[in-house]
Design an enzyme around this catalytic site. Structure first.
Site, PDB file in Angstrom:
ATOM      1  N   GLU B  49       6.137  10.617  -7.699  1.00 53.31           N
ATOM      2  CA  GLU B  49       6.800   9.643  -6.841  1.00 53.31           C
ATOM      3  C   GLU B  49       7.089   8.411  -7.689  1.00 53.31           C
ATOM      4  OE1 GLU B  49       5.229   7.502  -3.219  1.00 53.31           O
ATOM      5  OE2 GLU B  49       4.525   9.551  -2.881  1.00 53.31           O
ATOM      6  N   ASP B  60       2.986  -3.019   0.772  1.00 50.39           N
ATOM      7  CA  ASP B  60       2.168  -2.816  -0.421  1.00 50.39           C
ATOM      8  C   ASP B  60       1.129  -3.893  -0.635  1.00 50.39           C
ATOM      9  OD1 ASP B  60       3.114  -0.368  -1.710  1.00 50.39           O
ATOM     10  OD2 ASP B  60       5.042  -1.405  -1.746  1.00 50.39           O
TER      11      ASP B  60
END
Lengths: 391, 266
Positions: B49, B60
């Site tokens: 990824e 995040d």
């Protein structure tokens, strides 16, 4: 016909929506459900009304600014005195509403972002009032330039968490508040301060703020026996302006929004996403944004911390696209001049945010007729800004 | 069937689980990313990824925020990352998934982005701020270009909703192991096994689990109840702590090997 926007999915035309991490979806749905119920619930509305008047100081006056009108020599100018609300700005209208909702949802912890510190203070205030735990995210750049508000929030029992990522201003404090919310969503309500973010926030904040326009409508009919010709307000995220505009949506009244041109549009250092007109996705909704050719959000700039944001509420984007409102820009310098002029003319020190609306008013007043009426939303008082103005 | 589907089918036949490794493209630079993808494959990664850096990565934690910032400081752009994938395709057939917030893709143009992904050899896309309700246009262009559309399900998603999310997902369903942002954690959420079992009962699609998984023991445990494990921040921590490219490759390589070994069960 009433303005029924947004639609069920939270869209104002092509703008709005819910562009959030999956973790938040159930909380947004819950909020929407609880809010829609509260909207129709007389006991909630009565409680809110009680706090808005007994605690918040509503209704605020609609003041005929005689000196200003005479000096500018055009239309009659009325000022909606949101600067006289408890905590010194319109922000309290929304924080009272949302804090009462949080209690209904059984959420005992409140988090919020703040730029100028006005929303942070208003959030800390209602949290103290209702006995809720309160944490405020604020960019370190803003902490520096609005230290008085930081002190106030702490006095009110809130914890101020400095945000040093990215531009260290409002945009990044929103990022950080969202991250906190993602982690603590089951126990925490995110008390968002403007008509931005994912659905239902743009709708809900507008509704809570629309008490401004509702009062204006009643007051101007009492004083003048007719509706105004122009409504003018500054636009950062857009809550004082939409609060003023909402109840006039279907009336023949011109809406004027004033964005911050900062150091000038050409300098690239401004906060005028509506003016620039690029569509993107920021903080949960599709709207006009400031971004570069690679879709990276650009830092905004304005001398007014409350306008220093690269996005804008989706309803404003819709108004711009459909032509319902007109948007103009005012530079830091012009806003500062208006700040001084207005303080001396009316004996009211305005916040730097509505000083942008005043600056625009000064530009156009002479081109209006004496029999026309302008209502300008004086969204906050300027005590917080004297350090900036002193330079 | 694209590379992701073939990979899960292959793993299924062999009775193995997918090790999916995440790094931010361009952290610390694109050449290192190129080498890292190949090294991670050599050491046992089944799917890679690549994170597309974004100015406002609100799902995040600090580790990936910093990685994203390092890549942006290097002026890494989405089109550079697509070129990188094109270059990688001459060396490897490992399934490559891009993870990007919506705005960079939106600015690129959804359709043009999907077309370019197909041409360069990207297999699937994860958009952490795009839920199925908002994804209709994206789904159309992604399907046309045979890209896997990987959606996320969270601990706060009711099972009925997860069913709907799974039905929109192709390639695999990404189950977020915790209520929070990305970032390595010492402890896993205690409900995670039950949640994975429940999800496996309602979908036939592969389910990969990520967020917070930081060591081989955790990866092994999770892999027993899912079809794949996603490890990101723990790898980026290693990249951040290394001063040379050689050290980055060695440390990440060793770590990926340790994850792989533990998961295949020594």
């Amino acid at each position: 016909m009433e303005n029924v926007l947004p639609d069920k999915s939270g869209y104002f035309g092509i703008f709005g929506g819910k562009f959030v991490p999956e973790t938040l979806m159930s909380a947004l749905k819950e909020l929407e459900r609880v809010y829609n119920r509260a909207k129709r619930d007389k006991s909630f509305q009565d409680e809110l009304k009680y706090y808005l008047s007994e605690y918040g100081g509503r209704p605020t006056p609609l003041y005929f600014a005689r000196n200003l009108t005479e000096k500018l020599g055009g239309a009659k100018i009325y000022l909606k005195r949101e600067d006289l609300c408890h905590t010194g700005a319109h922000k309290i209208n929304n924080t009272l509403g949302q804090a009462l909702l949080a209690k209904r949802m059984g959420k005992r912890r409140i988090i919020a972002e703040t730029g100028a510190g006005q929303h942070g203070v208003a959030t800390a205030t209602v949290s103290a009032l209702l006995g809720l735990e309160c944490e405020i995210y604020m960019g370190t750049e803003d902490i520096k330039r609005q230290s008085l508000n930081v002190f106030k929030m702490e006095l009110l029992g809130a914890k101020v968490i400095p945000v040093s990522s990215g531009t260290k201003t409002l945009k990044d404090s929103i990022n950080e508040t969202i991250r906190d919310w993602v982690a603590n969503v089951r126990t925490t309500h995110y008390l968002l301060g403007s008509c931005v973010g994912p659905h239902p926030y743009p709708m809900m904040v507008r509704d809570f703020q629309s008490v401004i326009g509702k009062e204006v409508k009643r007051q101007i009919l009492e004083k003048e026996g007719r509706l105004p010709d122009y409504l003018i307000a500054c636009v950062g995220g857009g809550s004082n302006s939409l609060g003023l505009f909402h109840h006039f949506y279907n009336d023949a009244v011109k809406f004027i929004g004033v964005e911050a041109a900062g150091l000038g549009i050409k300098s690239g250092r401004h906060a005028a996403p509506l003016y620039v007109g690029e569509i993107g996705i920021l903080h949960g909704s599709k709207s006009y944004v400031l971004h570069d050719s690679d879709g990276q959000i650009l830092p905004a700039h304005s001398v007014a911390p409350g306008l220093d944001y690269p996005g804008v509420g989706p309803e404003h984007s819709f108004y711009k696209k459909t032509g319902r409102a007109d948007y103009f820009v005012v530079t830091d310098k012009e806003a500062l001049e208006a700040f001084h002029f207005f303080s001396e003319t009316e004996g009211i020190i305005p916040a730097l945010e509505p000083a942008h609306a005043l600056a625009y008013l000064m530009k156009i007043a002479k081109d209006t007729n004496k029999d026309e009426i302008i209502v300008l939303c004086l969204s906050g008082r300027g005590d917080k800004d004297v350090e900036i103005v002193k330079g | 069937m694209n590379r992701i589907d073939s990979k899960f089918a292959e793993l299924n036949r062999e009775g193995r689980k997918a090790l999916i490794t995440f790094i931010t493209a361009g952290d610390p630079d694109l050449d290192t990313t190129f080498e890292l993808v190949l090294e991670m494959e050599r050491k046992g990664a089944d799917v890679v990824e690549l994170g597309v850096p974004f100015s406002d990565p609100l799902a995040d934690g600090t580790t990936i925020q910093r990685a994203s910032q390092r890549a942006l400081d290097n002026k890494v752009r989405l089109k550079d990352i697509l070129k990188l994938v094109y270059k990688l395709r001459r060396k490897t057939e490992i399934p490559i998934v891009l993870m990007s917030y919506l705005n960079p893709i939106y600015k690129y143009g959804l359709e043009e982005f999907a077309t370019t992904c197909r041409k360069t050899g990207v297999d699937g896309i994860i958009v952490p701020d795009l839920v199925p309700e908002e994804a209709e246009e994206w789904l159309t262009v992604a399907r046309l270009n045979k890209l896997s559309t990987i959606f996320l399900a969270a601990p706060t998603s009711p099972l009925e909703r997860i069913k709907k999310i799974a039905s929109k997902s192709t390639g695999f369903l990404y189950y977020v192991s915790l209520t929070g942002v990305t970032g390595a954690r010492d402890k896993l959420n205690s409900n995670i096994i039950e949640a994975l079992k429940a999800i496996k009962r309602i979908t036939n699609k592969p389910v990969a689990c990520g967020f917070g998984i930081s060591n081989p023991q955790q990866a092994r445990k999770i892999s027993r109840y899912s079809d794949g494990v996603i490890v990101g921040s723990a790898i980026i921590d290693l990249i951040e702590k290394s001063t040379t490219r050689k050290a980055v490759l060695r440390k990440v390589g060793n770590f990926v090997a340790s994850l792989h070994q533990k998961m295949v069960g020594d």
